[in-house]
Design a protein around this motif. Structure first.
Motif, PDB file in Angstrom:
ATOM      1  N   SER A 206       0.862  -1.177   0.000  1.00 43.80           N
ATOM      2  CA  SER A 206       0.000   0.000   0.000  1.00 43.80           C
ATOM      3  C   SER A 206       0.899   1.227   0.000  1.00 43.80           C
ATOM      4  CB  SER A 206      -0.922   0.003   1.218  1.00 43.80           C
ATOM      5  OG  SER A 206      -0.173  -0.040   2.403  1.00 43.80           O
ATOM      6  N   LYS A 207       0.588   2.206  -0.819  1.00 45.85           N
ATOM      7  CA  LYS A 207       1.485   3.339  -1.005  1.00 45.85           C
ATOM      8  C   LYS A 207       1.307   4.390   0.094  1.00 45.85           C
ATOM      9  CE  LYS A 207       1.856   2.847  -6.011  1.00 45.85           C
ATOM     10  NZ  LYS A 207       1.733   3.504  -7.317  1.00 45.85           N
ATOM     11  N   LEU A 208       2.391   4.696   0.770  1.00 47.66           N
ATOM     12  CA  LEU A 208       2.353   5.720   1.804  1.00 47.66           C
ATOM     13  C   LEU A 208       1.999   7.075   1.220  1.00 47.66           C
ATOM     14  CD1 LEU A 208       5.406   5.056   4.143  1.00 47.66           C
ATOM     15  CD2 LEU A 208       2.999   4.989   4.740  1.00 47.66           C
ATOM     16  N   THR A 209       2.505   7.348   0.026  1.00 51.17           N
ATOM     17  CA  THR A 209       2.277   8.655  -0.568  1.00 51.17           C
ATOM     18  C   THR A 209       0.836   8.885  -0.995  1.00 51.17           C
ATOM     19  OG1 THR A 209       3.085   7.700  -2.644  1.00 51.17           O
ATOM     20  CG2 THR A 209       4.644   9.005  -1.336  1.00 51.17           C
ATOM     21  N   ASP A 210       0.032   7.823  -1.016  1.00 47.88           N
ATOM     22  CA  ASP A 210      -1.384   7.973  -1.324  1.00 47.88           C
ATOM     23  C   ASP A 210      -2.215   8.196  -0.066  1.00 47.88           C
ATOM     24  OD1 ASP A 210      -0.949   7.624  -4.015  1.00 47.88           O
ATOM     25  OD2 ASP A 210      -1.363   5.472  -3.989  1.00 47.88           O
TER      26      ASP A 210
ATOM     27  N   ASP B   4      20.559   4.665  -8.925  1.00 51.07           N
ATOM     28  CA  ASP B   4      20.064   3.283  -8.964  1.00 51.07           C
ATOM     29  C   ASP B   4      20.247   2.542  -7.643  1.00 51.07           C
ATOM     30  OD1 ASP B   4      19.394   3.720 -11.563  1.00 51.07           O
ATOM     31  OD2 ASP B   4      21.146   2.712 -12.421  1.00 51.07           O
ATOM     32  N   ILE B   5      21.388   2.767  -6.983  1.00 51.89           N
ATOM     33  CA  ILE B   5      21.706   2.015  -5.765  1.00 51.89           C
ATOM     34  C   ILE B   5      20.701   2.301  -4.637  1.00 51.89           C
ATOM     35  CG2 ILE B   5      23.265   3.764  -4.830  1.00 51.89           C
ATOM     36  CD1 ILE B   5      25.026   1.478  -3.816  1.00 51.89           C
ATOM     37  N   TYR B   6      20.060   3.477  -4.676  1.00 49.07           N
ATOM     38  CA  TYR B   6      19.117   3.847  -3.620  1.00 49.07           C
ATOM     39  C   TYR B   6      17.656   3.834  -4.070  1.00 49.07           C
ATOM     40  CZ  TYR B   6      23.470   5.775  -1.774  1.00 49.07           C
ATOM     41  OH  TYR B   6      24.757   5.929  -1.344  1.00 49.07           O
ATOM     42  N   ARG B   7      17.415   3.999  -5.390  1.00 50.86           N
ATOM     43  CA  ARG B   7      16.049   4.226  -5.880  1.00 50.86           C
ATOM     44  C   ARG B   7      15.092   3.086  -5.542  1.00 50.86           C
ATOM     45  NH1 ARG B   7      17.095   5.665 -10.722  1.00 50.86           N
ATOM     46  NH2 ARG B   7      17.017   3.586 -11.638  1.00 50.86           N
ATOM     47  N   GLU B   8      15.456   1.856  -5.868  1.00 52.71           N
ATOM     48  CA  GLU B   8      14.544   0.733  -5.649  1.00 52.71           C
ATOM     49  C   GLU B   8      14.181   0.583  -4.175  1.00 52.71           C
ATOM     50  OE1 GLU B   8      16.047  -3.111  -6.648  1.00 52.71           O
ATOM     51  OE2 GLU B   8      14.103  -4.097  -6.439  1.00 52.71           O
ATOM     52  N   ILE B   9      15.209   0.677  -3.319  1.00 52.18           N
ATOM     53  CA  ILE B   9      14.973   0.524  -1.891  1.00 52.18           C
ATOM     54  C   ILE B   9      14.103   1.662  -1.360  1.00 52.18           C
ATOM     55  CG2 ILE B   9      16.106   0.634   0.374  1.00 52.18           C
ATOM     56  CD1 ILE B   9      18.372  -0.998  -0.786  1.00 52.18           C
ATOM     57  N   ALA B  10      14.353   2.885  -1.819  1.00 51.23           N
ATOM     58  CA  ALA B  10      13.572   4.041  -1.367  1.00 51.23           C
ATOM     59  C   ALA B  10      12.115   3.916  -1.795  1.00 51.23           C
ATOM     60  CB  ALA B  10      14.180   5.328  -1.915  1.00 51.23           C
ATOM     61  N   ILE B  11      11.885   3.461  -3.017  1.00 52.21           N
ATOM     62  CA  ILE B  11      10.509   3.283  -3.504  1.00 52.21           C
ATOM     63  C   ILE B  11       9.793   2.224  -2.675  1.00 52.21           C
ATOM     64  CG2 ILE B  11       9.101   2.429  -5.423  1.00 52.21           C
ATOM     65  CD1 ILE B  11      11.063   3.805  -7.326  1.00 52.21           C
ATOM     66  N   LEU B  12      10.484   1.128  -2.415  1.00 52.67           N
ATOM     67  CA  LEU B  12       9.878   0.049  -1.621  1.00 52.67           C
ATOM     68  C   LEU B  12       9.542   0.528  -0.203  1.00 52.67           C
ATOM     69  CD1 LEU B  12      12.092  -2.998  -2.691  1.00 52.67           C
ATOM     70  CD2 LEU B  12       9.750  -2.483  -3.404  1.00 52.67           C
TER      71      LEU B  12
ATOM     72  N   PHE C 242       9.383   4.067   1.032  1.00 59.21           N
ATOM     73  CA  PHE C 242       8.567   5.271   1.160  1.00 59.21           C
ATOM     74  C   PHE C 242       7.287   5.257   0.325  1.00 59.21           C
ATOM     75  CE2 PHE C 242      13.015   7.060   1.717  1.00 59.21           C
ATOM     76  CZ  PHE C 242      12.976   6.920   3.094  1.00 59.21           C
ATOM     77  N   VAL C 243       7.309   4.548  -0.790  1.00 57.48           N
ATOM     78  CA  VAL C 243       6.129   4.526  -1.669  1.00 57.48           C
ATOM     79  C   VAL C 243       5.310   3.254  -1.476  1.00 57.48           C
ATOM     80  CG1 VAL C 243       5.319   4.662  -4.055  1.00 57.48           C
ATOM     81  CG2 VAL C 243       7.336   5.970  -3.355  1.00 57.48           C
ATOM     82  N   GLU C 244       6.003   2.106  -1.450  1.00 59.76           N
ATOM     83  CA  GLU C 244       5.292   0.827  -1.330  1.00 59.76           C
ATOM     84  C   GLU C 244       5.074   0.404   0.132  1.00 59.76           C
ATOM     85  OE1 GLU C 244       4.894   0.862  -5.315  1.00 59.76           O
ATOM     86  OE2 GLU C 244       3.931  -0.499  -3.894  1.00 59.76           O
ATOM     87  N   ASN C 245       5.643   1.162   1.064  1.00 60.76           N
ATOM     88  CA  ASN C 245       5.398   0.928   2.498  1.00 60.76           C
ATOM     89  C   ASN C 245       5.833  -0.468   2.958  1.00 60.76           C
ATOM     90  OD1 ASN C 245       4.528   1.494   5.101  1.00 60.76           O
ATOM     91  ND2 ASN C 245       2.420   0.859   4.708  1.00 60.76           N
ATOM     92  N   MET C 246       7.009  -0.888   2.528  1.00 61.43           N
ATOM     93  CA  MET C 246       7.524  -2.185   2.935  1.00 61.43           C
ATOM     94  C   MET C 246       8.490  -2.031   4.102  1.00 61.43           C
ATOM     95  SD  MET C 246       8.145  -4.112  -0.749  1.00 61.43           S
ATOM     96  CE  MET C 246       8.756  -5.612   0.038  1.00 61.43           C
ATOM     97  N   LYS C 247       8.534  -3.018   4.977  1.00 63.00           N
ATOM     98  CA  LYS C 247       9.437  -3.016   6.113  1.00 63.00           C
ATOM     99  C   LYS C 247      10.847  -3.378   5.644  1.00 63.00           C
ATOM    100  CE  LYS C 247       5.826  -4.489   9.350  1.00 63.00           C
ATOM    101  NZ  LYS C 247       5.409  -5.543  10.312  1.00 63.00           N
ATOM    102  N   TYR C 248      11.838  -3.018   6.482  1.00 59.86           N
ATOM    103  CA  TYR C 248      13.236  -3.293   6.143  1.00 59.86           C
ATOM    104  C   TYR C 248      13.452  -4.771   5.837  1.00 59.86           C
ATOM    105  CZ  TYR C 248      14.386   1.337   8.073  1.00 59.86           C
ATOM    106  OH  TYR C 248      14.459   2.681   8.313  1.00 59.86           O
ATOM    107  N   GLU C 249      12.876  -5.638   6.679  1.00 61.66           N
ATOM    108  CA  GLU C 249      13.061  -7.080   6.498  1.00 61.66           C
ATOM    109  C   GLU C 249      12.464  -7.555   5.173  1.00 61.66           C
ATOM    110  OE1 GLU C 249      13.413  -5.973  10.672  1.00 61.66           O
ATOM    111  OE2 GLU C 249      11.850  -5.612   9.171  1.00 61.66           O
ATOM    112  N   ASP C 250      11.288  -7.007   4.827  1.00 65.10           N
ATOM    113  CA  ASP C 250      10.648  -7.390   3.567  1.00 65.10           C
ATOM    114  C   ASP C 250      11.449  -6.906   2.366  1.00 65.10           C
ATOM    115  OD1 ASP C 250       8.579  -8.585   4.961  1.00 65.10           O
ATOM    116  OD2 ASP C 250       7.360  -6.766   4.999  1.00 65.10           O
TER     117      ASP C 250
END
Length: 198
Positions: free
Chosen positions: A6-10, A147-155, A157-165
């Motif tokens: 679920s997207k945090l930004t929404d 690139d090194i940060y983008r995927e993790i940041a999206i997951l 801040f945007v996709e609302n995933m936990k660090y472990e996930d």
């Protein structure tokens, strides 16, 4: 429990506050990223020194985080955070004025001006900007990360995933995930600050 993906930004401000109160650091950072430029602009009306402005901006969000449970969900978060920013800036200005006066005279009159304690509940021009442009800038900034940060940041801040996930999904160690998210926060803050100054 929020669903992964679920997207945090929404989320609305109230939903983000509730998630932050439940322990979601990503939810509070989303609020931070959403409102930081507006808060700095509001403080800049009172404080001109750039270094002091940054300190007051950070102090504002620290106070907001500590006082988050006092936020009324029937109020506007933008008004609430800008009021904290204004009062924090006025407090710093009063302290500085008192310090300067104490250097000039031993008998200084304490400033009991009611303006320092009356919350600013009017709707400011920054609020309209915050609700549209700043939110869009946050998304664009996250998507524009290296690139090194983008995927993790999206997951995060945007996709609302936990660090472990995130670690499980990307195959990157949890500690590395945390380090890259911290760096991503620094980059996002720097980019948004630079855009504000331009």
């Amino acid at each position: 429990m929020e669903r992964t993906g679920s997207k945090l930004t929404d989320r609305t401000d109230v939903q983000l506050v509730e998630m932050a109160l439940d322990g979601s650091q990503a939810a509070f950072f989303t609020l931070y990223a959403r409102y930081r430029v507006g808060v700095c602009a509001h403080i800049a009306k009172i404080i001109q020194d750039q270094a002091e402005l940054e300190d007051i901006c950070n102090e504002t969000f620290e106070k907001a985080f500590k006082q988050l449970s006092t936020f009324r969900t029937d109020a506007k978060f933008s008004t609430w955070i800008l009021t904290i920013a204004r009062n924090t800036a006025l407090d710093h200005k009063d302290k500085e004025n008192t310090r300067l006066k104490s250097m000039e005279t031993a008998s200084l009159a304490h400033d009991d001006s009611p303006a320092a304690s009356v919350p600013d509940t009017s709707i400011s021009p920054e609020e309209a900007i915050i609700k549209s442009q700043i939110h869009d800038k946050f998304i664009a900034t996250v998507e524009g990360l290296p690139d090194i940060y983008r995927e993790i940041a999206i997951l995060c801040f945007v996709e609302n995933m936990k660090y472990e996930d995130i670690s499980e999904k990307t195959g990157i160690p949890v500690n590395t995930v945390k380090t890259r998210i911290r760096r991503a926060k620094d980059i996002i803050t720097e980019v948004m600050q630079n855009e504000e100054e331009e």
